[in-house]
Design an enzyme around this catalytic site. Structure first.
Site, PDB file in Angstrom:
ATOM      1  N   ASP A 121     -19.965 -34.624 -22.047  1.00 40.34           N
ATOM      2  CA  ASP A 121     -19.736 -35.279 -23.365  1.00 40.34           C
ATOM      3  C   ASP A 121     -19.678 -36.964 -23.262  1.00 40.34           C
ATOM      4  O   ASP A 121     -21.119 -37.853 -23.827  1.00 40.34           O
ATOM      5  CB  ASP A 121     -18.435 -34.855 -24.036  1.00 40.34           C
ATOM      6  CG  ASP A 121     -18.464 -34.263 -24.864  1.00 40.34           C
ATOM      7  OD1 ASP A 121     -18.313 -32.758 -24.343  1.00 40.34           O
ATOM      8  OD2 ASP A 121     -17.329 -33.862 -25.367  1.00 40.34           O
ATOM      9  N   SER A 160     -13.106 -32.803 -31.584  1.00 40.46           N
ATOM     10  CA  SER A 160     -13.947 -32.255 -29.991  1.00 40.46           C
ATOM     11  C   SER A 160     -15.187 -31.475 -30.952  1.00 40.46           C
ATOM     12  O   SER A 160     -15.276 -31.013 -32.337  1.00 40.46           O
ATOM     13  CB  SER A 160     -13.572 -31.470 -29.291  1.00 40.46           C
ATOM     14  OG  SER A 160     -14.654 -30.200 -28.801  1.00 40.46           O
TER      15      SER A 160
END
Length: 561
Positions: free
Chosen positions: A128, A476
């Site tokens: 990420d 998330s």
């Protein structure tokens, strides 16, 4: 003929002339020959490590980019930067380092490229924070650059159903709720992550890879390829060659990054049903490029862009399905034809968005992963920018429409993510509650952790439509449900979230885009007067430094302001 030294603006001061003999001597030891000193130097930033499956293969990808740059007439130098694993550290104190790592990655890529005099750059990211971190460095350095996505994982298989890391997190909640036995939890744990590549839904990694391709910083198709595919190896080789071509053409990130290109990225994130983290990261990337981007831009663009892709976590398909039907390019063509993209933006191919898409064929008629414009999953954005007396500087909600559009309930307040997870799993959280998790913002965490553990536990216990969750932390890309994050100002700096008490009524309205605490102003004023800031959780090291430097989440949580 172009001046060959124009391609070596940064490397020539390092290696040219008798006085640079010491530099050349050291470079000979790492593989430079006489002829290489006359070539443009292309740094290949590898985020390889065995910390996470997202990045475990990137050493092989970096080697392909190295070969591509060398074959095109450059001289490549591979170097590494860090990664941390959100999936592994999630729900632990270690997750505080996740967003911090974005800044470390950006700083380290900038430092190496700047110190060593690289003329161009390939950056390869898999998890990420690698992706925005690399893009921030590319914007700061402003040298011809291409970003390569490491690729998505092949999904696991559990009892005939596709499985990924979110499957495991939600299984924890199902186990706590008595829906599955420990043996099945172990089965799910053992089969959900079968190998290399980034998490398999339209979670943050796939969202950011798609956004960076839409920005024009990646070659076409880079965002939608399997990590273990021949196509990904070829993408890496082409990226190395593309940097040398960008050097010849004099095209830099500042020629590609513009307000219009960032609007393209926002449009694509919405159409994909992408992660809330894209809001934070795109604002930070624009800041690095000197472009003013803010929450209002997401709100404005969101009014006219539909959600078209039925992708996890809210949808039913994973990224491998999206790859199979043709990936991002047909979606870009669909959006361009609908007048929702700026086709004149330049890209790393040396062509515009519209030129890149000229020969792209539409998706096959028999697929249902991506909807037509006439039949969207949602007619406007799932990313809602909420304001109100609980979030005067803004908050970010991910509302797919499946949760409903309004929720009002009684607050149950937790001072940390761990405390909230215990409350959910132990049954303290019940139908009608609004779970409040505070002191998890950029300063308060410090580090603005993601709340995948609590949100997955809520879904796993079957409370997805019965409770809501609000926090000054993040989510998330795998989180779904009635959730609101990035509440600003955050609690640690005295934001209104710090004033909420158990039993207060909170109302989330995704139609009016409001987030309000239903408490009289006089009572709030009294609570505000009595509030005192807690001492810093960290006083030394990276987390303490981050807490001192970081901006509000509404400004991208950047540290170089």
């Amino acid at each position: 003929m172009p001046d060959p030294n124009a391609l070596r603006r940064h490397s020539s001061p390092v290696v040219d002339g008798p006085d640079r003999a010491p530099s050349r001597a050291m470079l000979r030891a790492v593989g430079f020959a006489d002829a290489d000193f006359a070539k443009p130097v292309v740094g290949v930033a590898s985020t390889w490590s065995m910390v996470t499956p997202c990045n475990m293969h990137i050493d092989r990808l970096a080697e392909e980019s190295r070969k591509g740059a060398d074959a095109a007439g450059g001289k490549s130098v591979v170097f590494c930067t860090i990664t941390v694993s959100d999936g592994i550290s999630m729900g632990t104190p270690g997750m505080r380092y996740s967003l911090v790592s974005r800044e470390i990655i950006a700083d380290s890529v900038e430092a190496v490229a700047g110190a060593e005099g690289f003329d161009g750059l390939v950056c390869i990211g898999g998890c990420d924070k690698n992706m925005p971190g690399c893009a921030i460095a590319m914007a700061r350095l402003n040298r011809p650059s291409v970003f390569v996505y490491g690729g998505t994982i092949v999904p696991g298989l559990h009892r005939g159903q596709a499985a990924d890391i979110v499957t495991v997190f939600e299984a924890v909640g199902r186990h706590a709720g008595g829906q599955i036995a420990e043996g099945e939890l172990r089965e799910i744990e053992s089969c959900s992550i079968p190998g290399e590549g980034s998490c398999g839904g339209m979670y943050t990694a796939n969202t950011m890879a798609s956004a960076i391709e839409a920005l024009g910083l990646s070659l076409p198709d880079s965002s939608a390829q399997l990590a273990n595919s021949k196509a990904k190896l070829e993408d890496c080789a082409r990226a190395g060659a593309a940097v040398v071509e960008l050097l010849r053409k004099g095209i830099r990130p500042s020629d590609i990054l513009s307000r219009e290109s960032f609007e393209n990225a926002i449009t694509v994130v919405i159409a994909l049903g992408g992660s809330t983290n894209a809001v934070l990261h795109l604002i930070a990337m624009a800041h690095a490029a000197g472009i003013g981007l803010g929450l209002d831009d997401f709100e404005r663009i969101g009014r006219r862009v539909p959600v078209l892709c039925d992708l996890k976590p809210s949808g039913k398909y994973n990224m491998a399905h999206f790859v199979r039907i043709g990936g991002l390019q047909p979606l870009l063509r669909q959006l361009l034809d609908a007048g929702l993209l700026h086709g004149g933006c330049l890209t790393v191919t040396g062509k515009t968005v519209a030129e890149n898409l000229a020969g792209v064929r539409p998706y096959a008629a028999d697929q249902d992963v991506v909807r037509p414009m006439s039949n969207p999953i949602k007619p406007d954005s799932h990313l809602r920018i909420l304001r109100g007396n609980l979030a005067p500087e803004g908050a970010v909600a991910k509302i797919s429409g499946k949760e409903g559009l309004r929720f009002s309930g009684k607050a149950i307040v937790f001072e940390s993510e761990e405390a909230s997870l215990r409350g959910i799993l132990d049954g303290a959280v019940r139908e009608g509650h609004v779970i409040v998790i505070r002191n998890e913002g950029p300063v308060g965490g410090p580090g603005m952790r993601e709340m995948l553990g609590p949100t997955s536990a809520v879904m796993g216990k079957g409370l997805g439509k019965a409770v809501a969750l609000v926090t000054d932390g993040r989510f998330s890309g795998g989180s779904h449900g009635f959730v609101v994050g990035h509440i600003t100002p955050e609690a640690a700096v005295g934001g209104p979230l710090a004033l909420v008490r158990d039993g207060d009524t909170l109302t989330i309205d995704a139609v009016r885009n409001e987030l309000n605490l239903e408490v009289p102003e006089a009572e709030l004023a009294a609570r505000r007067a009595a509030w005192k800031a807690a001492p810093p959780k960290e006083t030394r090291g990276a987390l303490a430094k981050y807490a001192r430097l970081v901006s509000s989440a509404s400004l991208g949580a950047v540290t170089d302001r």
